[in-house]
Scaffold this motif. Structure first.
Motif, PDB file in Angstrom:
ATOM      1  N   ALA A  22       0.817  -1.213   0.000  1.00  0.00           N
ATOM      2  CA  ALA A  22       0.000   0.000   0.000  1.00  0.00           C
ATOM      3  C   ALA A  22       0.853   1.267   0.000  1.00  0.00           C
ATOM      4  N   GLU A  23       1.880   1.332   0.860  1.00  0.00           N
ATOM      5  CA  GLU A  23       2.710   2.540   0.936  1.00  0.00           C
ATOM      6  C   GLU A  23       3.579   2.698  -0.309  1.00  0.00           C
ATOM      7  N   ILE A  24       4.034   1.575  -0.860  1.00  0.00           N
ATOM      8  CA  ILE A  24       4.821   1.627  -2.098  1.00  0.00           C
ATOM      9  C   ILE A  24       3.978   2.173  -3.238  1.00  0.00           C
ATOM     10  N   VAL A  25       2.741   1.714  -3.340  1.00  0.00           N
ATOM     11  CA  VAL A  25       1.852   2.200  -4.401  1.00  0.00           C
ATOM     12  C   VAL A  25       1.625   3.702  -4.254  1.00  0.00           C
ATOM     13  N   LYS A  26       1.402   4.170  -3.028  1.00  0.00           N
ATOM     14  CA  LYS A  26       1.224   5.608  -2.797  1.00  0.00           C
ATOM     15  C   LYS A  26       2.482   6.378  -3.227  1.00  0.00           C
ATOM     16  N   ALA A  27       3.643   5.812  -2.921  1.00  0.00           N
ATOM     17  CA  ALA A  27       4.898   6.495  -3.255  1.00  0.00           C
ATOM     18  C   ALA A  27       5.137   6.524  -4.760  1.00  0.00           C
ATOM     19  N   ILE A  28       4.725   5.471  -5.467  1.00  0.00           N
ATOM     20  CA  ILE A  28       4.812   5.483  -6.932  1.00  0.00           C
ATOM     21  C   ILE A  28       3.884   6.562  -7.486  1.00  0.00           C
ATOM     22  N   GLN A  29       2.697   6.625  -6.936  1.00  0.00           N
ATOM     23  CA  GLN A  29       1.705   7.599  -7.389  1.00  0.00           C
ATOM     24  C   GLN A  29       2.196   9.035  -7.193  1.00  0.00           C
ATOM     25  N   SER A  30       2.945   9.260  -6.111  1.00  0.00           N
ATOM     26  CA  SER A  30       3.411  10.615  -5.801  1.00  0.00           C
ATOM     27  C   SER A  30       4.822  10.894  -6.315  1.00  0.00           C
ATOM     28  N   ASP A  31       5.356  10.005  -7.154  1.00  0.00           N
ATOM     29  CA  ASP A  31       6.667  10.178  -7.788  1.00  0.00           C
ATOM     30  C   ASP A  31       7.839  10.107  -6.820  1.00  0.00           C
ATOM     31  N   VAL A  32       7.627   9.526  -5.642  1.00  0.00           N
ATOM     32  CA  VAL A  32       8.728   9.282  -4.718  1.00  0.00           C
ATOM     33  C   VAL A  32       9.487   8.026  -5.141  1.00  0.00           C
ATOM     34  N   ILE A  33       8.753   7.005  -5.583  1.00  0.00           N
ATOM     35  CA  ILE A  33       9.344   5.772  -6.111  1.00  0.00           C
ATOM     36  C   ILE A  33       9.105   5.719  -7.620  1.00  0.00           C
ATOM     37  N   GLN A  34      10.168   5.429  -8.379  1.00  0.00           N
ATOM     38  CA  GLN A  34      10.046   5.387  -9.842  1.00  0.00           C
ATOM     39  C   GLN A  34       9.360   4.112 -10.337  1.00  0.00           C
ATOM     40  N   TRP A  35       9.655   2.993  -9.687  1.00  0.00           N
ATOM     41  CA  TRP A  35       9.058   1.732 -10.116  1.00  0.00           C
ATOM     42  C   TRP A  35       9.130   0.695  -9.002  1.00  0.00           C
ATOM     43  N   GLY A  36       8.197  -0.235  -9.051  1.00  0.00           N
ATOM     44  CA  GLY A  36       8.217  -1.405  -8.174  1.00  0.00           C
ATOM     45  C   GLY A  36       8.302  -2.655  -9.025  1.00  0.00           C
ATOM     46  N   ILE A  37       9.092  -3.605  -8.580  1.00  0.00           N
ATOM     47  CA  ILE A  37       9.223  -4.876  -9.308  1.00  0.00           C
ATOM     48  C   ILE A  37       8.187  -5.848  -8.759  1.00  0.00           C
ATOM     49  N   ASP A  38       7.237  -6.193  -9.603  1.00  0.00           N
ATOM     50  CA  ASP A  38       6.145  -7.072  -9.187  1.00  0.00           C
ATOM     51  C   ASP A  38       6.508  -8.517  -9.521  1.00  0.00           C
ATOM     52  N   GLN A  39       6.703  -9.324  -8.487  1.00  0.00           N
ATOM     53  CA  GLN A  39       6.957 -10.747  -8.722  1.00  0.00           C
ATOM     54  C   GLN A  39       5.669 -11.562  -8.683  1.00  0.00           C
ATOM     55  N   GLN A  40       4.537 -10.872  -8.571  1.00  0.00           N
ATOM     56  CA  GLN A  40       3.214 -11.485  -8.582  1.00  0.00           C
ATOM     57  C   GLN A  40       3.080 -12.600  -7.533  1.00  0.00           C
ATOM     58  N   PRO A  41       3.122 -12.223  -6.265  1.00  0.00           N
ATOM     59  CA  PRO A  41       3.005 -13.223  -5.209  1.00  0.00           C
ATOM     60  C   PRO A  41       1.698 -14.000  -5.245  1.00  0.00           C
ATOM     61  N   PHE A  42       0.659 -13.395  -5.793  1.00  0.00           N
ATOM     62  CA  PHE A  42      -0.598 -14.131  -5.936  1.00  0.00           C
ATOM     63  C   PHE A  42      -0.367 -15.436  -6.686  1.00  0.00           C
ATOM     64  N   LEU A  43       0.356 -15.347  -7.801  1.00  0.00           N
ATOM     65  CA  LEU A  43       0.621 -16.552  -8.591  1.00  0.00           C
ATOM     66  C   LEU A  43       1.502 -17.538  -7.827  1.00  0.00           C
ATOM     67  N   GLN A  44       2.408 -17.031  -6.999  1.00  0.00           N
ATOM     68  CA  GLN A  44       3.296 -17.908  -6.247  1.00  0.00           C
ATOM     69  C   GLN A  44       2.537 -18.755  -5.229  1.00  0.00           C
ATOM     70  N   GLY A  45       1.446 -18.213  -4.690  1.00  0.00           N
ATOM     71  CA  GLY A  45       0.632 -18.990  -3.762  1.00  0.00           C
ATOM     72  C   GLY A  45      -0.441 -19.801  -4.461  1.00  0.00           C
ATOM     73  N   TYR A  46      -1.070 -19.185  -5.441  1.00  0.00           N
ATOM     74  CA  TYR A  46      -2.227 -19.796  -6.105  1.00  0.00           C
ATOM     75  C   TYR A  46      -1.847 -20.987  -6.992  1.00  0.00           C
ATOM     76  N   LEU A  47      -0.850 -20.784  -7.857  1.00  0.00           N
ATOM     77  CA  LEU A  47      -0.537 -21.816  -8.849  1.00  0.00           C
ATOM     78  C   LEU A  47      -0.085 -23.136  -8.244  1.00  0.00           C
ATOM     79  N   PRO A  48       0.778 -23.163  -7.213  1.00  0.00           N
ATOM     80  CA  PRO A  48       1.186 -24.454  -6.669  1.00  0.00           C
ATOM     81  C   PRO A  48       0.028 -25.292  -6.127  1.00  0.00           C
ATOM     82  N   ILE A  49      -0.958 -24.655  -5.504  1.00  0.00           N
ATOM     83  CA  ILE A  49      -2.105 -25.410  -4.996  1.00  0.00           C
ATOM     84  C   ILE A  49      -2.898 -26.000  -6.153  1.00  0.00           C
ATOM     85  N   VAL A  50      -3.105 -25.210  -7.200  1.00  0.00           N
ATOM     86  CA  VAL A  50      -3.839 -25.696  -8.380  1.00  0.00           C
ATOM     87  C   VAL A  50      -3.061 -26.811  -9.071  1.00  0.00           C
TER      88      VAL A  50
END
Length: 298
Positions: A231-259
């Motif tokens: 949440a705070e990283i997204v706010k910082a990207i929105q306000s130009d404090v952070i240039q980019w975030g590297i998304d490793q897609q944790p949703f897929l890391q949890g979801y795919l192994p169970i499936v």
């Protein structure tokens, strides 16, 4: 137990074991992902972790999980030397294992796991370093909140190599306490005023670093990239404090192994390759879906 459902007719049960301490909110996305997968696949799922992030404690949790007789275990491989024994013992006992989040495809194969689902951490760091180099960065601070984890060191080393500079003293052993992280970042930047950029390795180190930059007046003026989202990283990207975030897609890391495990046990089908869930760069112009699900599914 997180997101457990009533056991299906087949009675499948899967346990996900992570290295994360209770304080690391980034893992909420993983918990939500396995809960959703459990609901959709009609299987029982459970999340276990060492409360303080102690890897030796995690090794014991893997042993306990295997002894409970699940159909499968999904686990991180945060420290290969410490965790390979318990994982190989689980496989030898007949429990199918998938490695997620930390580790590599080669390490997953070595311990006898079915596959690896996650982000190649050195490669992600290297890609970030190349991006920063193209943006004119020549020096940096890497704020490492868990320096005992080799995969986080890989992120810093990859970034340095992508920039074409030595890592040297640019990696800060910040610890995981927010106040300590903030103070150490402030001290480093005060002692090294020519630092071009900051790289943080997740919300644990990013959130206090944001506060540090707000305090010393450098927020928005120093190049700032981070691994992962929150949440705070997204706010910082929105306000130009952070240039980019590297998304490793944790949703897929949890979801795919169970499936994958459920379908493997029910129908004998298994993907032929490991799954790289990242890296993907999230910038200000691609925030709509991320903002909507930050801290929940993103």
């Amino acid at each position: 137990m997180v997101g457990a459902t009533a056991a299906s007719a087949e009675g499948e049960k899967y346990v996900l074991v992570s290295h994360a301490p209770d304080s690391d909110s980034w893992w909420n996305t993983i918990k939500n992902a396995i809960a959703l997968a459990g609901e959709q696949m009609d299987v029982e799922v459970e999340y276990r972790n060492p409360p303080t992030g102690d890897i030796a404690d995690m090794a014991r949790i893997i042993e306990q999980a295997a002894a409970s007789g699940p159909n499968g275990i999904v686990t991180t491989l945060a420290d290969f030397d410490v965790l390979k024994g318990p994982i190989m013992d689980a496989v030898a006992s007949g429990v199918d294992v998938i490695i997620m989040n930390t580790g590599t495809g080669d390490q997953a194969r070595e311990v006898g796991a079915l596959m690896y689902v996650g982000q190649p951490e050195y490669d992600a760091g290297y890609a970030a370093g190349q991006r920063a180099k193209d943006d004119g960065v020549t020096s940096f601070l890497c704020v490492n909140h868990s320096i005992q984890q080799p995969t986080l060191v890989d992120r810093c080393q990859g970034f340095a190599d992508g920039l074409g500079v030595e890592l040297g003293n640019s990696m800060l052993d910040s610890g995981a306490d927010p106040a300590e992280i903030k103070n150490k970042v402030l001290a480093y930047l005060s002692a090294n005023p020519d630092t071009d950029a900051i790289l943080t390795l997740g919300p644990v180190s990013a959130d206090p670093t944001i506060l540090a930059l707000e305090e010393n007046g450098m927020a928005g003026d120093i190049y700032f990239g981070t691994f992962d989202l929150g949440a705070e990283i997204v706010k910082a990207i929105q306000s130009d404090v952070i240039q980019w975030g590297i998304d490793q897609q944790p949703f897929l890391q949890g979801y795919l192994p169970i499936v994958v495990l459920t379908n493997y046990h029910r129908y004998g089908v298994l993907p032929g390759n490991n799954v790289n869930s990242g890296p993907g760069f999230v910038t200000k112009d691609a925030l709509e879906m991320v903002e909507k699900f930050a801290g929940e599914y993103r």
